[in-house]
Design a protein around this motif. Sequence first.
Motif, mmCIF file in Angstrom:
data_model
loop_
_atom_site.group_PDB
_atom_site.id
_atom_site.type_symbol
_atom_site.label_atom_id
_atom_site.label_comp_id
_atom_site.label_asym_id
_atom_site.label_seq_id
_atom_site.Cartn_x
_atom_site.Cartn_y
_atom_site.Cartn_z
ATOM 1 N N SER A 1 -17.039 8.817 10.182
ATOM 2 C CA SER A 1 -16.373 8.044 11.293
ATOM 3 C C SER A 1 -14.654 8.175 10.741
ATOM 4 C CB SER A 1 -16.744 6.668 11.416
ATOM 5 O OG SER A 1 -16.110 5.970 12.200
ATOM 6 N N ARG A 2 -14.544 7.776 9.637
ATOM 7 C CA ARG A 2 -13.004 7.891 9.077
ATOM 8 C C ARG A 2 -12.355 9.004 9.290
ATOM 9 N NH1 ARG A 2 -9.534 4.339 9.215
ATOM 10 N NH2 ARG A 2 -11.018 2.694 8.446
ATOM 11 N N PHE A 3 -13.165 10.184 9.092
ATOM 12 C CA PHE A 3 -12.464 11.647 9.451
ATOM 13 C C PHE A 3 -12.150 11.575 10.913
ATOM 14 C CE2 PHE A 3 -12.967 15.914 10.903
ATOM 15 C CZ PHE A 3 -12.328 16.457 10.048
ATOM 16 N N LEU B 1 -9.258 9.826 17.041
ATOM 17 C CA LEU B 1 -10.040 8.879 17.988
ATOM 18 C C LEU B 1 -10.228 7.570 17.510
ATOM 19 C CD1 LEU B 1 -13.193 11.367 18.254
ATOM 20 C CD2 LEU B 1 -10.877 11.578 19.386
ATOM 21 N N ALA B 2 -10.304 6.655 18.513
ATOM 22 C CA ALA B 2 -10.258 5.292 18.227
ATOM 23 C C ALA B 2 -12.040 4.814 18.149
ATOM 24 C CB ALA B 2 -9.818 4.516 19.235
ATOM 25 N N LEU B 3 -12.072 3.843 17.379
ATOM 26 C CA LEU B 3 -13.654 3.332 17.149
ATOM 27 C C LEU B 3 -13.630 2.151 18.382
ATOM 28 C CD1 LEU B 3 -15.971 2.742 15.469
ATOM 29 C CD2 LEU B 3 -15.036 1.040 14.164
ATOM 30 N N VAL B 4 -14.336 2.759 19.354
ATOM 31 C CA VAL B 4 -14.386 1.923 20.432
ATOM 32 C C VAL B 4 -15.300 0.948 20.237
ATOM 33 C CG1 VAL B 4 -15.231 1.895 22.960
ATOM 34 C CG2 VAL B 4 -13.777 3.736 21.914
ATOM 35 N N GLU B 5 -16.561 0.945 19.615
ATOM 36 C CA GLU B 5 -17.515 0.155 19.428
ATOM 37 C C GLU B 5 -18.345 0.521 18.149
ATOM 38 O OE1 GLU B 5 -21.480 -1.832 21.547
ATOM 39 O OE2 GLU B 5 -20.272 -0.367 22.529
ATOM 40 N N ASP B 6 -18.518 -0.812 17.278
ATOM 41 C CA ASP B 6 -19.376 -0.660 15.990
ATOM 42 C C ASP B 6 -20.527 -1.405 16.330
ATOM 43 O OD1 ASP B 6 -20.077 -0.525 13.308
ATOM 44 O OD2 ASP B 6 -18.431 -1.293 12.391
ATOM 45 N N ARG B 7 -21.508 -0.627 15.999
ATOM 46 C CA ARG B 7 -22.888 -1.379 16.280
ATOM 47 C C ARG B 7 -23.818 -1.155 14.969
ATOM 48 N NH1 ARG B 7 -24.950 2.001 21.815
ATOM 49 N NH2 ARG B 7 -23.322 1.027 23.140
ATOM 50 N N LEU C 1 -19.110 4.352 18.042
ATOM 51 C CA LEU C 1 -18.792 5.034 19.228
ATOM 52 C C LEU C 1 -17.385 5.488 19.261
ATOM 53 C CD1 LEU C 1 -20.648 3.025 21.972
ATOM 54 C CD2 LEU C 1 -21.517 4.854 20.608
ATOM 55 N N LEU C 2 -16.891 6.579 19.340
ATOM 56 C CA LEU C 2 -15.376 6.805 19.253
ATOM 57 C C LEU C 2 -14.959 7.615 20.371
ATOM 58 C CD1 LEU C 2 -15.802 8.637 15.452
ATOM 59 C CD2 LEU C 2 -14.912 6.342 16.216
ATOM 60 N N GLY C 3 -13.779 7.523 20.640
ATOM 61 C CA GLY C 3 -13.376 8.123 21.876
ATOM 62 C C GLY C 3 -11.965 7.792 22.001
ATOM 63 N N ALA C 4 -11.090 7.885 23.192
ATOM 64 C CA ALA C 4 -9.814 7.761 23.420
ATOM 65 C C ALA C 4 -9.667 6.859 24.754
ATOM 66 C CB ALA C 4 -9.255 8.964 23.541
ATOM 67 N N ASN D 1 -10.164 3.904 25.267
ATOM 68 C CA ASN D 1 -11.342 3.003 25.426
ATOM 69 C C ASN D 1 -12.549 3.668 26.291
ATOM 70 O OD1 ASN D 1 -10.307 0.557 24.384
ATOM 71 N ND2 ASN D 1 -9.378 -0.072 26.113
ATOM 72 N N THR D 2 -12.600 4.986 26.160
ATOM 73 C CA THR D 2 -13.752 5.985 26.864
ATOM 74 C C THR D 2 -14.138 6.528 25.743
ATOM 75 O OG1 THR D 2 -12.289 6.089 28.789
ATOM 76 C CG2 THR D 2 -14.456 7.656 28.347
ATOM 77 N N PRO D 3 -15.478 5.986 25.233
ATOM 78 C CA PRO D 3 -16.323 6.830 24.021
ATOM 79 C C PRO D 3 -16.940 8.084 24.513
ATOM 80 C CG PRO D 3 -17.788 4.800 25.012
ATOM 81 C CD PRO D 3 -16.328 5.195 25.700
ATOM 82 N N PHE D 4 -16.949 9.164 23.576
ATOM 83 C CA PHE D 4 -17.389 10.325 23.990
ATOM 84 C C PHE D 4 -18.019 10.956 22.730
ATOM 85 C CE2 PHE D 4 -12.873 10.922 24.143
ATOM 86 C CZ PHE D 4 -12.621 11.437 22.883
ATOM 87 N N LEU D 5 -18.042 10.156 21.521
ATOM 88 C CA LEU D 5 -18.701 10.699 20.328
ATOM 89 C C LEU D 5 -19.403 9.519 19.721
ATOM 90 C CD1 LEU D 5 -19.196 12.924 18.386
ATOM 91 C CD2 LEU D 5 -17.111 12.037 16.948
ATOM 92 N N GLU D 6 -20.672 9.908 19.863
ATOM 93 C CA GLU D 6 -21.775 8.798 19.039
ATOM 94 C C GLU D 6 -22.042 9.413 17.660
ATOM 95 O OE1 GLU D 6 -25.053 7.291 21.120
ATOM 96 O OE2 GLU D 6 -23.859 7.218 23.129
ATOM 97 N N LEU D 7 -21.875 8.454 16.627
ATOM 98 C CA LEU D 7 -22.083 9.003 15.407
ATOM 99 C C LEU D 7 -23.301 7.987 14.679
ATOM 100 C CD1 LEU D 7 -18.508 9.560 13.712
ATOM 101 C CD2 LEU D 7 -20.072 11.160 14.713
ATOM 102 N N HIS D 8 -24.330 8.381 14.371
ATOM 103 C CA HIS D 8 -25.467 7.658 14.066
ATOM 104 C C HIS D 8 -25.824 8.125 12.377
ATOM 105 C CE1 HIS D 8 -26.757 6.691 18.207
ATOM 106 N NE2 HIS D 8 -26.205 7.723 18.296
ATOM 107 N N GLY D 9 -25.503 6.816 11.588
ATOM 108 C CA GLY D 9 -25.749 7.189 10.255
ATOM 109 C C GLY D 9 -27.106 6.866 9.648
ATOM 110 N N ASP D 10 -27.586 7.749 8.860
ATOM 111 C CA ASP D 10 -28.904 7.677 8.088
ATOM 112 C C ASP D 10 -28.747 8.533 6.831
ATOM 113 O OD1 ASP D 10 -31.579 7.631 7.170
ATOM 114 O OD2 ASP D 10 -32.425 8.351 9.272
ATOM 115 N N ALA D 11 -28.883 7.799 5.758
ATOM 116 C CA ALA D 11 -28.388 8.291 4.236
ATOM 117 C C ALA D 11 -29.749 9.313 4.211
ATOM 118 C CB ALA D 11 -28.141 7.383 3.293
ATOM 119 N N ALA D 12 -30.701 9.102 4.588
ATOM 120 C CA ALA D 12 -31.989 9.766 4.288
ATOM 121 C C ALA D 12 -32.190 11.175 4.910
ATOM 122 C CB ALA D 12 -33.280 8.856 4.529
#
Length: 292
Positions: free
Chosen positions: A35-37, A44-50, A55-58, A60-71
């Motif tokens: 996400s930091r990258f 890109l801007a962090l539009v929403e942190d769930r 949810l990242l975008g420009a 205020n419009t999100p267009f990239l969803e990053l879902h984290g799972d270390a496994a």
Amino acid sequence: MTATTLAPADRFDMAAAPMRIGRVRLAVRDLERVSRFYRDVLGLALVEDRGETHLLGAGNTPFLELHGDAALAAPARSDAGLFHTAFLLPARADLGRWLAFAAEAGLRLQGASDHKVSEAVYLSDPEGNGIEIYADRSPAGWTNADGDIEMSTDPLDAESLLAEAAGTRWTGAPAGTIVGHVHLQVGDTAEAERFYAGLLGFDVSKRYPGASFFGSGGYHHQLAGNIWNSRGALPRKPGHAGLAGLEIVVGDRERLASLARKAAAAGLEAVAGEGELRLRDPWGTQVLLTAG
């Protein structure tokens, strides 16, 4: 070949296309790092942190969803999935500003090309997900005398791009930045054409050796699929990082209903909801179709 910054009337109206890319979903092992990258490098801007989803975008419009799972396991280079997500900037000068920023920051780039229809720079995120950052040329110059879209891979005129942005600085992805297209790794281009063109209704805008490009509404391509690394790839196994899904925005609910009927007639597993339809392509990538 050089070009000047396009006036709004001389840009492709992506919102008017019958189909366009909405959001791209990536499954990542280190959410904070990735996400930091995208924030630091692509602006890109962090539009929403769930929590486990960013949810990242420009604008205020999100267009990239990053879902984290270390496994999650890392995908193999030969797996079907993502070749690159292509972020379309509103103007050529924006690409020049980003290129100057990349040079100052010492970013490691993987390529830079003039494709006639666009100018593009390539890199990867920390987990190997491919990225293209690009600016379109005027649609008036996309086609040949027969009306066919002409694309090539020529050296990028970086000097001209930097000159276009002279005196200005990159301050982040401007409003109007979108995901212009998604380029996939597939196991077979003919099978990709049957799904994305035959079923979903994209036009095959161009064929290269080992790659097919799919456009809608006259765009050079909102999707592409190649076998350059993934010839013969089987459906992706669960539990791996990489492309988790992509959203395709269709024109209206009537078109969505028609696609649902076509999917049922083809014997595909489809889940219909209010204003949406969920399918999987032949390699297991979830495709969410939503009514625009």
